[in-house]
Enzyme design. Structure first.
Site, PDB file in Angstrom:
ATOM      1  N   ARG A   1      36.679 -48.916   2.038  1.00  0.00           N
ATOM      2  CA  ARG A   1      36.365 -47.660   2.722  1.00  0.00           C
ATOM      3  C   ARG A   1      35.580 -47.971   4.001  1.00  0.00           C
ATOM      4  NH1 ARG A   1      34.329 -42.237   2.110  1.00  0.00           N
ATOM      5  NH2 ARG A   1      33.693 -41.713   4.226  1.00  0.00           N
TER       6      ARG A   1
ATOM      7  N   ARG B   1      40.525 -42.450   5.352  1.00  0.00           N
ATOM      8  CA  ARG B   1      39.856 -43.422   4.493  1.00  0.00           C
ATOM      9  C   ARG B   1      40.740 -43.781   3.304  1.00  0.00           C
ATOM     10  NH1 ARG B   1      36.214 -39.107   3.858  1.00  0.00           N
ATOM     11  NH2 ARG B   1      36.150 -39.272   6.123  1.00  0.00           N
TER      12      ARG B   1
ATOM     13  N   ASP C   1      37.664 -41.818  -1.077  1.00  0.00           N
ATOM     14  CA  ASP C   1      36.410 -41.073  -1.139  1.00  0.00           C
ATOM     15  C   ASP C   1      36.045 -40.934  -2.607  1.00  0.00           C
ATOM     16  OD1 ASP C   1      35.115 -40.265   1.166  1.00  0.00           O
ATOM     17  OD2 ASP C   1      36.386 -38.527   1.477  1.00  0.00           O
TER      18      ASP C   1
ATOM     19  N   ASP D   1      33.167 -38.886  -4.424  1.00  0.00           N
ATOM     20  CA  ASP D   1      32.053 -37.963  -4.211  1.00  0.00           C
ATOM     21  C   ASP D   1      31.580 -37.354  -5.521  1.00  0.00           C
ATOM     22  OD1 ASP D   1      31.978 -38.222  -1.438  1.00  0.00           O
ATOM     23  OD2 ASP D   1      33.482 -36.647  -1.137  1.00  0.00           O
TER      24      ASP D   1
END
Length: 202
Positions: free
Chosen positions: A118, A127, A130, A132
């Site tokens: 990343r 990217r 991710d 999160d």
């Protein structure tokens, strides 16, 4: 879990800081009850489905983490950028049980992102992955390092839709039922991909 032959190493295991291992050991030794966490995944570079699955497997391989549910895959137009300037995203949500505290879970999420190369050159940039943290138990925190729940999750269909698929009765702390939040946002550019499937780690 992913199997590796002799002489081959799992690149996602190496970045786990010693501090995380110590905290996991401490949590296990005190028989701390595992907490529920919700993680959003997204990828728009490379083999997107393979990368999402790799991130799920890497999280499952983390001491003190167990993946309990994996959502369907959604294909999403990139957020906050000019149309057609980036490839579309594959998005999914997973539900974990973990003895890691939020700060250590965040370290592990960043380690997984780094393992899949990343790059954080630009906001809203493309990217490979991710990872999160959307929610952790019922915690509400405005800590700038890790705001809980995720400060924009309540307005993002690409998070709410897959989460609602796996937990129809779920609530986003401080915001209410995920299903109601999903009804209040646009699903434009967020499409289910019934032809794609992510696997729950064994």
């Amino acid at each position: 879990m992913t199997a590796f032959t002799e002489g081959q190493s799992d690149p996602t295991v190496q970045p786990v800081p010693a501090s995380v291992v110590r905290q996991v050991d401490a949590a296990d030794s005190t028989l701390q009850n595992p907490q529920r966490a919700v993680i959003a995944l997204g990828s728009n570079l490379g083999n997107r489905l393979e990368t999402l699955q790799g991130a799920i497997d890497a999280l499952e391989d983390t001491p003190g983490v167990r993946v309990k549910a994996v959502s369907p895959v959604y294909e999403t137009e990139p957020w906050g950028v000019r149309p057609d300037s980036q490839p579309s995203y594959f998005n999914a949500v997973i539900v974990l049980r973990t003895t890691l505290p939020p700060s250590s879970l965040l370290e592990r999420a960043h380690a997984v992102e780094e393992a899949f190369h990343r790059v954080r050159d630009e906001r809203w940039g493309p990217r490979t992955i991710d990872v999160d943290i959307v929610a952790y138990a019922d915690e509400v925190s405005d800590d700038p390092t890790l705001t809980l729940p995720h400060p924009r999750a309540h307005e993002r269909a690409f998070v709410l839709a897959p989460w609602n698929d796996v937990e129809p009765e779920a609530q986003l702390p401080g915001h209410g039922l995920v299903a109601q939040l999903l009804d209040a946002v646009s699903r434009d550019g967020v499409a289910p991909r019934a032809d794609l499937e992510l696997q729950l780690p064994e």
